[in-house]
Design a protein around this motif. Sequence first.
Motif, PDB file in Angstrom:
ATOM      1  N   UNK A   1       0.835  -1.207   0.000  1.00  0.00           N
ATOM      2  CA  UNK A   1       0.000   0.000   0.000  1.00  0.00           C
ATOM      3  C   UNK A   1       0.869   1.257   0.000  1.00  0.00           C
ATOM      4  N   UNK A   2       1.958   1.206   0.752  1.00  0.00           N
ATOM      5  CA  UNK A   2       2.877   2.344   0.774  1.00  0.00           C
ATOM      6  C   UNK A   2       3.491   2.565  -0.606  1.00  0.00           C
ATOM      7  N   UNK A   3       3.869   1.494  -1.269  1.00  0.00           N
ATOM      8  CA  UNK A   3       4.461   1.612  -2.599  1.00  0.00           C
ATOM      9  C   UNK A   3       3.456   2.166  -3.612  1.00  0.00           C
ATOM     10  N   UNK A   4       2.175   1.890  -3.404  1.00  0.00           N
ATOM     11  CA  UNK A   4       1.143   2.484  -4.259  1.00  0.00           C
ATOM     12  C   UNK A   4       1.097   3.995  -4.051  1.00  0.00           C
ATOM     13  N   UNK A   5       1.243   4.436  -2.803  1.00  0.00           N
ATOM     14  CA  UNK A   5       1.290   5.874  -2.513  1.00  0.00           C
ATOM     15  C   UNK A   5       2.539   6.501  -3.125  1.00  0.00           C
ATOM     16  N   UNK A   6       3.650   5.799  -3.055  1.00  0.00           N
ATOM     17  CA  UNK A   6       4.889   6.281  -3.671  1.00  0.00           C
ATOM     18  C   UNK A   6       4.698   6.457  -5.173  1.00  0.00           C
ATOM     19  N   UNK A   7       4.037   5.502  -5.808  1.00  0.00           N
ATOM     20  CA  UNK A   7       3.791   5.584  -7.248  1.00  0.00           C
ATOM     21  C   UNK A   7       2.936   6.807  -7.580  1.00  0.00           C
ATOM     22  N   UNK A   8       1.935   7.084  -6.754  1.00  0.00           N
ATOM     23  CA  UNK A   8       1.102   8.271  -6.959  1.00  0.00           C
ATOM     24  C   UNK A   8       1.933   9.539  -6.802  1.00  0.00           C
ATOM     25  N   UNK A   9       2.810   9.522  -5.812  1.00  0.00           N
ATOM     26  CA  UNK A   9       3.685  10.664  -5.560  1.00  0.00           C
ATOM     27  C   UNK A   9       4.613  10.910  -6.750  1.00  0.00           C
ATOM     28  N   UNK A  10       5.203   9.845  -7.258  1.00  0.00           N
ATOM     29  CA  UNK A  10       6.098   9.977  -8.407  1.00  0.00           C
ATOM     30  C   UNK A  10       5.349  10.499  -9.633  1.00  0.00           C
ATOM     31  N   UNK A  11       4.094  10.086  -9.768  1.00  0.00           N
ATOM     32  CA  UNK A  11       3.274  10.564 -10.885  1.00  0.00           C
ATOM     33  C   UNK A  11       3.004  12.059 -10.753  1.00  0.00           C
ATOM     34  N   UNK A  12       2.715  12.510  -9.536  1.00  0.00           N
ATOM     35  CA  UNK A  12       2.518  13.940  -9.295  1.00  0.00           C
ATOM     36  C   UNK A  12       3.759  14.731  -9.682  1.00  0.00           C
ATOM     37  N   UNK A  13       4.908  14.236  -9.235  1.00  0.00           N
ATOM     38  CA  UNK A  13       6.165  14.915  -9.545  1.00  0.00           C
ATOM     39  C   UNK A  13       6.373  14.972 -11.057  1.00  0.00           C
ATOM     40  N   UNK A  14       6.147  13.850 -11.717  1.00  0.00           N
ATOM     41  CA  UNK A  14       6.352  13.772 -13.161  1.00  0.00           C
ATOM     42  C   UNK A  14       5.438  14.734 -13.913  1.00  0.00           C
ATOM     43  N   UNK A  15       4.185  14.833 -13.471  1.00  0.00           N
ATOM     44  CA  UNK A  15       3.236  15.734 -14.133  1.00  0.00           C
ATOM     45  C   UNK A  15       3.677  17.190 -14.023  1.00  0.00           C
ATOM     46  N   UNK A  16       4.114  17.588 -12.828  1.00  0.00           N
ATOM     47  CA  UNK A  16       4.563  18.972 -12.636  1.00  0.00           C
ATOM     48  C   UNK A  16       5.872  19.210 -13.378  1.00  0.00           C
ATOM     49  N   UNK A  17       6.738  18.222 -13.376  1.00  0.00           N
ATOM     50  CA  UNK A  17       8.001  18.343 -14.107  1.00  0.00           C
ATOM     51  C   UNK A  17       7.748  18.526 -15.605  1.00  0.00           C
ATOM     52  N   UNK A  18       6.799  17.782 -16.146  1.00  0.00           N
ATOM     53  CA  UNK A  18       6.468  17.904 -17.569  1.00  0.00           C
ATOM     54  C   UNK A  18       5.878  19.273 -17.894  1.00  0.00           C
ATOM     55  N   UNK A  19       5.085  19.799 -16.957  1.00  0.00           N
ATOM     56  CA  UNK A  19       4.416  21.083 -17.191  1.00  0.00           C
ATOM     57  C   UNK A  19       5.347  22.279 -16.963  1.00  0.00           C
ATOM     58  N   UNK A  20       6.376  22.083 -16.131  1.00  0.00           N
ATOM     59  CA  UNK A  20       7.288  23.189 -15.784  1.00  0.00           C
ATOM     60  C   UNK A  20       8.738  22.730 -15.933  1.00  0.00           C
ATOM     61  N   UNK A  21       9.075  22.360 -17.159  1.00  0.00           N
ATOM     62  CA  UNK A  21      10.409  21.801 -17.414  1.00  0.00           C
ATOM     63  C   UNK A  21      11.536  22.754 -17.032  1.00  0.00           C
TER      64      UNK A  21
END
Length: 214
Positions: free
Chosen positions: A10-30
């Motif tokens: 369950x923790x690793x699922x939260x980590x995956x969500x966190x990494x996705x959030x980071x990736x989305x913001x990184x893509x939008x604000x390169x």
Amino acid sequence: MLNFSKTFNKYEALVAQTDKLFSNIQDAYKDCVRCKIYCCDCCYAVFDLTLIEAVYINYHFQKSLSKTDQRQVLARAEKADRRFYQIKHRLQKMYLRQGMSSEEVLLHLARERAACPLLNSDNLCDLYKWRPITCRLYGIPTSIGGVAHICEKSGFKEGTAYPTVNLDNVNARLFELSKELLREIGSKEEKTHMRLVPVSTALLTDYNREYFGI
């Protein structure tokens, strides 16, 4: 050996969500997200881990590093632990004696710098794959206790509106997972799920049956 696998999943699922959030913001604000290899600004931030994070990183420390590497990390952890508790003790006195608000304490804590014991001589993390959520989000705008934070090395500007990760919500989920971890192993130490420790303490602690009162 205690089995934490269900809660770890369950923790690793939260980590995956966190990494996705980071990736989305990184893509939008390169141009603003400037995280790169050998950049270790986040490795000097002072912060605590929830129980689930502490047990998780301790588990992978024991499982993934050689005995030689473990000894080197633990030597750094002992030094870091003393440094972290000096900082926290000083801030606690400021909070109690000077009447500082919790928000002011957080601001002071954000200015403190101390090397993480997992940061090696090559400016790389010895447990990068299993690093805590705070580390994973460091390069993008976050807020905790109503206080916003941006990495000084990023291109994000104070006073400008950006998508921001509310760490209060993330921490609430981490506390829930910490409580689930205790239930999973049959621990009666209910208040343990609220315990916070720095990375150094997490590495130095033996999370065994005695620790959990089983």
